[in-house]
Each structure stands twice: as structure tokens, then as C-alpha cells.
Enzyme design. Structure first.
Site, PDB file in Angstrom:
ATOM      1  CG  HIS A 190      -4.351   9.605   0.342  1.00  0.00           C
ATOM      2  ND1 HIS A 190      -2.988   9.504   0.266  1.00  0.00           N
ATOM      3  CD2 HIS A 190      -4.676   9.105   1.548  1.00  0.00           C
ATOM      4  CE1 HIS A 190      -2.512   8.946   1.370  1.00  0.00           C
ATOM      5  NE2 HIS A 190      -3.526   8.703   2.163  1.00  0.00           N
ATOM      6  CE  LYS A 239      -3.525   4.755   0.225  1.00  0.00           C
ATOM      7  NZ  LYS A 239      -2.174   4.484   0.718  1.00  0.00           N
ATOM      8  CE1 TYR A 297       0.481   7.711   3.232  1.00  0.00           C
ATOM      9  CE2 TYR A 297       0.900   5.499   2.436  1.00  0.00           C
ATOM     10  CZ  TYR A 297       0.050   6.421   2.997  1.00  0.00           C
ATOM     11  OH  TYR A 297      -1.230   6.049   3.329  1.00  0.00           O
ATOM     12  CG  ASP A 328      -1.824   1.207   1.261  1.00  0.00           C
ATOM     13  OD1 ASP A 328      -2.792   1.199   0.484  1.00  0.00           O
ATOM     14  OD2 ASP A 328      -1.568   2.163   2.029  1.00  0.00           O
TER      15      ASP A 328
HETATM   16  N1  LIG Z   1      -5.762   5.811   3.225  1.00  0.00           N
HETATM   17  C1  LIG Z   1      -5.381   6.520   4.265  1.00  0.00           C
HETATM   18  O1  LIG Z   1      -5.779   7.682   4.451  1.00  0.00           O
HETATM   19  C2  LIG Z   1      -4.451   5.896   5.265  1.00  0.00           C
HETATM   20  C3  LIG Z   1      -4.319   6.476   6.547  1.00  0.00           C
HETATM   21  C4  LIG Z   1      -3.461   5.867   7.452  1.00  0.00           C
HETATM   22  C5  LIG Z   1      -2.758   4.723   7.082  1.00  0.00           C
HETATM   23  N2  LIG Z   1      -2.874   4.203   5.815  1.00  0.00           N
HETATM   24  C6  LIG Z   1      -2.128   2.986   5.406  1.00  0.00           C
HETATM   25  O2  LIG Z   1      -2.309   1.972   6.398  1.00  0.00           O
HETATM   26  C7  LIG Z   1      -1.048   1.504   6.832  1.00  0.00           C
HETATM   27  C8  LIG Z   1      -1.123   0.984   8.253  1.00  0.00           C
HETATM   28  O3  LIG Z   1      -1.591   1.973   9.137  1.00  0.00           O
HETATM   29  P1  LIG Z   1      -0.663   2.623  10.264  1.00  0.00           P
HETATM   30  O4  LIG Z   1       0.738   2.570   9.801  1.00  0.00           O
HETATM   31  O5  LIG Z   1      -1.279   3.928  10.591  1.00  0.00           O
HETATM   32  O6  LIG Z   1      -0.915   1.731  11.549  1.00  0.00           O
HETATM   33  P2  LIG Z   1      -0.882   0.195  11.977  1.00  0.00           P
HETATM   34  O7  LIG Z   1      -0.511  -0.680  10.851  1.00  0.00           O
HETATM   35  O8  LIG Z   1      -2.152  -0.027  12.694  1.00  0.00           O
HETATM   36  O9  LIG Z   1       0.276   0.219  13.067  1.00  0.00           O
HETATM   37  C9  LIG Z   1       1.615   0.285  12.698  1.00  0.00           C
HETATM   38  C10 LIG Z   1       2.450   0.221  13.959  1.00  0.00           C
HETATM   39  O10 LIG Z   1       2.220  -1.010  14.632  1.00  0.00           O
HETATM   40  C11 LIG Z   1       3.442  -1.618  15.023  1.00  0.00           C
HETATM   41  N3  LIG Z   1       3.304  -3.063  14.788  1.00  0.00           N
HETATM   42  C12 LIG Z   1       3.186  -3.706  13.610  1.00  0.00           C
HETATM   43  N4  LIG Z   1       3.046  -5.026  13.782  1.00  0.00           N
HETATM   44  C13 LIG Z   1       3.080  -5.236  15.114  1.00  0.00           C
HETATM   45  C14 LIG Z   1       2.991  -6.399  15.909  1.00  0.00           C
HETATM   46  N5  LIG Z   1       2.830  -7.610  15.370  1.00  0.00           N
HETATM   47  N6  LIG Z   1       3.088  -6.253  17.253  1.00  0.00           N
HETATM   48  C15 LIG Z   1       3.244  -5.036  17.804  1.00  0.00           C
HETATM   49  N7  LIG Z   1       3.328  -3.889  17.103  1.00  0.00           N
HETATM   50  C16 LIG Z   1       3.253  -3.985  15.767  1.00  0.00           C
HETATM   51  C17 LIG Z   1       4.496  -1.040  14.102  1.00  0.00           C
HETATM   52  O11 LIG Z   1       5.714  -0.873  14.789  1.00  0.00           O
HETATM   53  P3  LIG Z   1       7.003  -1.791  14.463  1.00  0.00           P
HETATM   54  O12 LIG Z   1       7.663  -1.215  13.270  1.00  0.00           O
HETATM   55  O13 LIG Z   1       7.759  -1.647  15.728  1.00  0.00           O
HETATM   56  O14 LIG Z   1       6.503  -3.198  14.239  1.00  0.00           O
HETATM   57  C18 LIG Z   1       3.941   0.314  13.684  1.00  0.00           C
HETATM   58  O15 LIG Z   1       4.442   1.356  14.453  1.00  0.00           O
HETATM   59  C19 LIG Z   1      -0.142   2.729   6.637  1.00  0.00           C
HETATM   60  O16 LIG Z   1       1.225   2.384   6.695  1.00  0.00           O
HETATM   61  C20 LIG Z   1      -0.622   3.217   5.290  1.00  0.00           C
HETATM   62  O17 LIG Z   1      -0.068   2.423   4.249  1.00  0.00           O
HETATM   63  C21 LIG Z   1      -3.739   4.773   4.916  1.00  0.00           C
END
Ligand SMILES: NC(=O)c1ccc[n+]([C@@H]2O[C@H](COP(=O)([O-])OP(=O)(O)OC[C@H]3O[C@@H](n4cnc5c(N)ncnc54)[C@H](OP(=O)(O)O)[C@@H]3O)[C@@H](O)[C@H]2O)c1
Length: 336
Positions: A112, A79, A54, A49
Site C-alpha cells: 500500500h 493491499k 479499509y 480495489d
Molecule cells: N493506493 C492508495 O494509497 C489509495 C489512496 C486513495 C484511494 N485509493 C483507492 O482509490 C479509490 C478512489 O479514490 P477516492 O475514493 O479517494 O476518490 P474518487 O474516486 O476520486 O472520488 C470519490 C468521490 O467522488 C464522488 N463521485 C463518484 N462518481 C461521481 C460522479 N459521477 N459525479 C459526481 N461525484 C462522483 C463520490 O461520491 P458519491 O458516493 O456521492 O458518488 C465519492 O465521494 C478509493 O476508493 C480507493 O479504493 C487508493
């Protein structure tokens, strides 16, 4: 290992049931994120994604070029950012992402946010851009018709939306020539959006769940005192004990059980591995799925405050919670 996939009804294309996120905010450098993508691909992820905003597509493109995996085995999403909603900008932006990612086509291209509102990087969440304005359907349809054009040009295989409300999606579905195949939306046990999620699925649109773990390490400026931490929610913790796994795995199993493709982000091999494994075996039982409904406390994490226009009351105005899209008189009169 070949990852299970879901079939997109309109094209019969296959999307892997889990992807990996690449948003590093300001705490993960672009080269670090690209290395995380390389590790993810080595482990078996095939769904990435990305997004132009980004600011790491060039580095990820190098990884895609050198990873030794055939293009047709990968699912790459990107996006268009809010500063490029005009027709020619949408086309140019998609072409730039293709160039940066070193690809001939994208599997999925998303709008987005449904607003053309943008803000300087790292700005204060209370700041308002003087050019920000509420959603105008006619304006959004100009963006959407450029998205449709990208499909006819062969640059993009599927198009979709992100951060939509039901009210906005209803308008889009009534006006579009090519329906969105996907909607990317915030989804995790503490923010289940049941009404929107059911509607999306009933319309045959595949939901992609962002921040599926509750984005535990996001910068402080993006948190509020009321935020609940999914991985510490007692129901999530309790079910994790039963499955003898980390609470993160329960969040991803919850997504899978609800027909959602989660895109967790991690820079750690151990977490990337366990996230992938969590959707490959030991699913939640029907009873656990029902129990987890109790974790939903409507805890939206990505509130979008920085996209608010002058005169908007609060971030709630972005999400049409009462089913009505706000269109203040002064904007109506002033047009765009
Ligand atoms: N469309 C949109 O507007 C939008 C908005 C927000 C996000 N996104 C997309 O969604 C993706 C994911 O969302 P996000 O990055 O906000 O949050 P997330 O995936 O909910 O959380 C990521 C965090 O969780 C930790 N993590 C991952 N696996 C883990 C595990 N097994 N145990 C414990 N901690 C863990 C990671 O740290 P470590 O590195 O320490 O594992 C990281 O800091 C983004 O990267 C982006 O691509 C899209």
C-alpha cells in the site's frame, strides 16, 4: 455486457479497464460500501480495489460470495498495510484478506505504501509516530520478497506497488526477482505526474489511477486550502460541456486516454453507472487530451503527512521530488 480489458504482458491475464474503489474513510460504513460493490457488480463492474486497512473486506467478501458471478470473471485487488511489512506479516495479511474476501487467490496484491509507518485511525494529520522512519531499500526488499513468495505460493496472481516515486521504483526494478505488474498512484487532471507516469509505462508497468475524480468528498482533515477541485476546473468543465456529460466523466476519459486504469468510488447507482459508461464511449480527442495538460497544477491530494518520521520537514520528504530518497544521518546510524 462484457467490459473491455487490458492484457498483462507477463501472464496474459486480462484486467477490466475501469475498477471501483472501496475506501470509505470514516464517512461510509463497511456495510454501505459492500452494498455499493454489490450495485457496481450488478451494473457490470468486474474490477474491485480493496485493502485491509479499509476495514470492509469481510462485508465485501459476503457480496463476492453471493453475487452469482464466477470467480474467473472478477479482478480483485487487495493491499498489505504499513503495519505488516515484515515477511511473516505480509503472508499472514494476504491470507487474512483472502479469508475475509472469501477467495482462494487475489488477482493483484499491492504494497500500500513503501513505508512501514502507521498511525492510529483518525489521528490528527500533524501527529508523528515515534516509530516512523524513512524509506530503507533493504527493508522494503524484505517486504517485496515476501510478496514474491505469495506468487510462488499461488495465493496471488500479480504483485505491485502503490505510492512509489521514480527513485524508489528504479531501486526496486534493479533488485527484484518478480517485477511489479502494476503501480497504483494518485492521478487526475489536476495531478498528472507526467514524469512518473511515463516512466511506469515505459517499464511495462500498468498504472492504476486512484482518486481519479479528485476525491471530492474526502474529510476536511485531508484537505488543504491550496487544493483545486478537478470537477470545477474550467478546462474540465469546458470539455464536459462539449461532450454533454458531467465533469467526472471527463476525469475518467482523461485517465483512459493516458493509459491509466481508474478506480473511482461511489455509493450512488447513478454515478457508478455514468462512471462506467464514461470509458465505454465518446473518448477525448487528441486536441482535448493536449488541452487538459493545462489543468495539471501538481495538486497532490493524498500527501501522506501521517507517515512522516521525527525530523522530516514536510510531506514533500515522502515523495523524493528532487530524485533523492532522504535518509537522515541519525536513521542511517541507528539502522532500523
Ligand atoms: N493506493 C492508495 O494509497 C489509495 C489512496 C486513495 C484511494 N485509493 C483507492 O482509490 C479509490 C478512489 O479514490 P477516492 O475514493 O479517494 O476518490 P474518487 O474516486 O476520486 O472520488 C470519490 C468521490 O467522488 C464522488 N463521485 C463518484 N462518481 C461521481 C460522479 N459521477 N459525479 C459526481 N461525484 C462522483 C463520490 O461520491 P458519491 O458516493 O456521492 O458518488 C465519492 O465521494 C478509493 O476508493 C480507493 O479504493 C487508493
Amino acid at each position: 455486457m462484457q467490459l473491455p480489458t487490458r492484457t498483462i504482458a507477463s501472464t496474459k491475464a486480462e484486467i477490466p479497464i475501469i475498477g471501483v474503489g472501496t475506501f470509505g474513510s470514516d464517512h461510509i460504513s463497511s456495510s454501505e460500501m459492500a452494498e455499493a460493490v454489490r450495485t457496481a457488480l450488478q451494473i457490470g463492474y468486474r474490477n474491485i480495489d480493496c485493502a485491509s486497512v479499509y476495514n470492509n473486506e469481510k462485508e465485501i467478501g459476503e457480496v463476492l460470495k453471493t453475487c452469482g458471478i464466477k470467480r474467473e470473471e472478477l479482478w480483485i485487488t487487495s493491499k498489505v498495510w504499513n503495519d505488516s511489512h515484515a515477511r511473516n506479516q505480509v503472508i499472514a495479511s494476504a491470507k487474512q484478506s483472502l479469508k475475509d474476501l472469501q477467495l482462494d487467490y487475489l488477482d493483484l496484491y499491492l504494497v500500500h505504501w513503501p513505508f512501514p509507518n502507521y498511525h492510529p485511525p483518525h489521528c490528527d494529520v500533524t501527529s508523528r509516530s515515534p516509530n516512523a522512519r524513512p524509506y530503507f531499500h533493504e527493508e522494503f526488499m524484505e517486504t517485496w520478497s515476501a510478496m514474491e513468495e505469495l506468487v510462488s505460493m499461488g495465493l496471488v496472481r500479480h504483485i505491485g506497488t502503490s505510492n512509489m516515486s521514480k527513485a524508489k521504483m528504479e531501486l526496486l526494478l534493479a533488485s527484484c526477482s518478480i517485477r511489479p505488474a502494476f503501480n497504483e498512484m494518485e492521478l487526475h487532471p489536476c495531478f498528472q505526474q507526467p514524469e512518473l507516469l511515463s516512466y511506469i509505462k515505459e517499464e511495462g508497468i500498468i498504472p492504476i489511477g486512484y482518486s481519479p475524480l479528485g476525491s471530492p468528498n474526502r474529510p476536511e482533515r485531508d484537505t488543504t486550502p491550496e487544493d483545486v477541485i478537478d470537477m470545477q476546473h474550467p478546462l474540465v468543465v469546458e470539455i464536459a460541456k462539449r461532450h454533454n456529460c458531467h465533469p467526472a466523466a471527463i476525469c475518467l476519459k482523461w485517465a483512459q486516454a493516458n493509459g491509466v486504469i481508474p478506480i473511482p468510488q461511489s455509493t450512488k447507482e447513478r454515478n457508478l453507472r455514468s462512471n462506467l459508461e464514461s470509458v465505454l464511449s465518446d473518448p477525448l480527442t487528441e486536441e482535448e487530451i493536449l488541452t487538459l495538460r493545462g489543468a495539471d497544477c501538481n495538486n497532490r491530494l493524498i500527501k501522506g503527512q501521517v507517515f512522516l518520521w521525527e525530523g522530516a520537514e514536510s510531506w514533500h520528504d515522502l515523495w523524493d521530488e528532487d530524485g533523492i530518497i532522504p535518509c537522515p544521518e541519525r536513521y542511517r546510524k541507528g539502522g532500523k
